[in-house]
Scaffold this motif. Structure first.
Motif, PDB file in Angstrom:
ATOM      1  N   GLU A   8      43.044  33.440  49.691  1.00 20.11           N
ATOM      2  CA  GLU A   8      42.653  32.497  50.744  1.00 20.11           C
ATOM      3  C   GLU A   8      42.192  31.167  50.147  1.00 20.11           C
ATOM      4  N   SER A   9      41.450  31.233  49.055  1.00 20.07           N
ATOM      5  CA  SER A   9      40.867  30.015  48.480  1.00 20.07           C
ATOM      6  C   SER A   9      41.691  29.401  47.348  1.00 20.07           C
ATOM      7  N   ASP A  10      42.743  30.085  46.929  1.00 20.85           N
ATOM      8  CA  ASP A  10      43.532  29.644  45.776  1.00 20.85           C
ATOM      9  C   ASP A  10      44.383  28.426  46.147  1.00 20.85           C
ATOM     10  N   PRO A  11      44.126  27.250  45.544  1.00 20.86           N
ATOM     11  CA  PRO A  11      44.891  26.045  45.900  1.00 20.86           C
ATOM     12  C   PRO A  11      46.359  26.122  45.473  1.00 20.86           C
ATOM     13  N   ASP A  12      46.680  27.036  44.567  1.00 24.37           N
ATOM     14  CA  ASP A  12      48.067  27.181  44.112  1.00 24.37           C
ATOM     15  C   ASP A  12      48.880  28.123  44.990  1.00 24.37           C
ATOM     16  N   ALA A  13      48.211  28.808  45.912  1.00 29.33           N
ATOM     17  CA  ALA A  13      48.891  29.786  46.766  1.00 29.33           C
ATOM     18  C   ALA A  13      49.083  29.216  48.170  1.00 29.33           C
ATOM     19  N   ARG A  14      50.321  29.161  48.609  1.00 33.78           N
ATOM     20  CA  ARG A  14      50.631  28.718  49.969  1.00 33.78           C
ATOM     21  C   ARG A  14      51.071  29.875  50.869  1.00 33.78           C
ATOM     22  N   VAL A  15      51.534  30.948  50.246  1.00 37.96           N
ATOM     23  CA  VAL A  15      51.986  32.154  50.947  1.00 37.96           C
ATOM     24  C   VAL A  15      51.477  33.357  50.159  1.00 37.96           C
ATOM     25  N   VAL A  16      51.223  34.464  50.855  1.00 41.56           N
ATOM     26  CA  VAL A  16      50.732  35.684  50.209  1.00 41.56           C
ATOM     27  C   VAL A  16      51.741  36.812  50.429  1.00 41.56           C
ATOM     28  N   VAL A  17      52.067  37.529  49.354  1.00 40.68           N
ATOM     29  CA  VAL A  17      52.883  38.735  49.426  1.00 40.68           C
ATOM     30  C   VAL A  17      52.016  39.920  49.024  1.00 40.68           C
ATOM     31  N   LEU A  18      52.005  40.957  49.865  1.00 43.69           N
ATOM     32  CA  LEU A  18      51.288  42.197  49.564  1.00 43.69           C
ATOM     33  C   LEU A  18      52.315  43.307  49.409  1.00 43.69           C
ATOM     34  N   LYS A  19      52.250  44.036  48.307  1.00 42.13           N
ATOM     35  CA  LYS A  19      53.240  45.070  48.032  1.00 42.13           C
ATOM     36  C   LYS A  19      52.597  46.234  47.303  1.00 42.13           C
ATOM     37  N   GLY A  20      53.340  47.323  47.176  1.00 46.09           N
ATOM     38  CA  GLY A  20      52.882  48.482  46.425  1.00 46.09           C
ATOM     39  C   GLY A  20      53.861  48.813  45.322  1.00 46.09           C
ATOM     40  N   ALA A  21      53.366  49.451  44.268  1.00 49.50           N
ATOM     41  CA  ALA A  21      54.225  49.865  43.160  1.00 49.50           C
ATOM     42  C   ALA A  21      53.680  51.182  42.615  1.00 49.50           C
ATOM     43  N   PRO A  22      54.496  52.026  41.983  1.00 47.10           N
ATOM     44  CA  PRO A  22      55.947  51.890  41.912  1.00 47.10           C
ATOM     45  C   PRO A  22      56.690  52.738  42.938  1.00 47.10           C
ATOM     46  N   LYS A  23      56.051  53.845  43.441  1.00 45.73           N
ATOM     47  CA  LYS A  23      56.777  54.808  44.265  1.00 45.73           C
ATOM     48  C   LYS A  23      56.531  54.668  45.759  1.00 45.73           C
ATOM     49  N   ALA A  24      55.443  54.051  46.144  1.00 49.13           N
ATOM     50  CA  ALA A  24      55.079  53.980  47.561  1.00 49.13           C
ATOM     51  C   ALA A  24      54.268  52.726  47.812  1.00 49.13           C
ATOM     52  N   PHE A  25      54.234  52.300  49.063  1.00 53.31           N
ATOM     53  CA  PHE A  25      53.345  51.199  49.431  1.00 53.31           C
ATOM     54  C   PHE A  25      51.905  51.692  49.314  1.00 53.31           C
ATOM     55  N   SER A  26      51.552  52.691  50.102  1.00 53.27           N
ATOM     56  CA  SER A  26      50.238  53.324  49.983  1.00 53.27           C
ATOM     57  C   SER A  26      50.242  54.629  50.762  1.00 53.27           C
TER      58      SER A  26
END
Length: 264
Positions: free
Chosen positions: A44-62
């Motif tokens: 949220e506060s990172d000036p270098d981030a304009r979009v956020v991707v949330l993912k899981g690794a390696p076998k499942a999201f969660s």
């Protein structure tokens, strides 16, 4: 914070939060919840981030909650109090819903229980064709948490939400798209490419417009979300987690047998 169960990276204006704890398929325990809170606030506060991707690794999201942890508590006779954890995961999902940046969730494999709820907190879900979404709470005698019932009802309505929460049946990627909570389905091997293609498009878009679109939609659809989490979700899960049915559901899951619920 030293991250042990997830990674936070930024490139090309895209902040990527990757849950990566294969030991329990990215189950959301207290540590994972704390790290997710940190990563969401950082994005949220990172000036270098304009979009956020949330993912899981390696076998499942969660895989959802850490049932093995609760099973060990049950076997040792320890007290089970989820209130603190439920408060933390609610803070994660509310943080994603209310943040000023677009959030894309990439789902491959299982998004079960709290994992399903967490996926719903994104603005767009892109799913691999092997994705499974499961409101699995009822299978161990619990109710949805991490905002699951609230967020799903906003997406697909009360009747279908009741079906998925009360049956705990899996929803595959194509049905999820047909129901409307998945934006796009792609082949498993193409998931990252599709996610980052879309993320780059959003990262090059009008950020002030996106921020205010999210603000409008949050006000229109989610303005009572925090009240729901505090006044409804935490107390209902508290009651369910103190039942014999929950103990039986956890034990049956870990012992790979069918639960025998007694309704108490």
């Amino acid at each position: 914070m030293e991250l042990q169960k997830l990674h936070y990276d930024v490139a090309d204006g895209i902040a990527t939060i990757t849950m990566d704890y294969p030991k329990n398929l990215n189950a959301i325990d207290e540590q994972m919840a704390d790290e997710l809170i940190y990563a969401v606030e950082k994005a949220e506060s990172d000036p270098d981030a304009r979009v956020v991707v949330l993912k899981g690794a390696p076998k499942a999201f969660s895989a959802g909650g850490d049932i093995g942890y609760f099973y060990d508590l049950i076997k040792s006779g320890g007290d089970i109090n989820m209130d603190g954890l439920i408060g933390k995961v609610g803070k994660v999902t509310n943080g994603l819903k209310s943040m000023n940046k677009m959030v894309i969730v990439a789902v491959s494999g299982a998004a079960a229980g709290a994992g399903f709820s967490l996926a719903l907190s994104g603005d767009f879900i892109i799913a691999a064709d092997n994705a499974k979404f499961i409101m699995a709470f009822v299978n161990i005698g619990l109710v949805p948490d991490t905002g699951g019932a609230y967020l799903l009802a906003k997406e697909i309505g009360e009747k279908k939400t009741m079906e998925l929460c009360a049956t705990g049946r899996p929803v595959d990627a194509q049905e999820a798209k047909d129901l409307g909570f998945v934006y796009k389905v792609t082949a498993k091997e193409d998931l990252d490419a599709e996610v980052y293609k879309f993320a780059k498009r959003l990262a090059s878009g009008p950020q002030v417009s996106y921020k205010n679109i999210k603000k409008q939609i949050y006000a229109a659809a989610f303005s009572d979300y925090e009240r729901y989490l505090d006044d409804v979700e935490i107390p209902t899960q508290h009651e369910c987690s103190n039942t014999e049915d929950f103990k039986e559901g956890c034990s049956a899951f870990m012992e790979k047998r069918k639960p025998e619920f007694q309704g108490k």
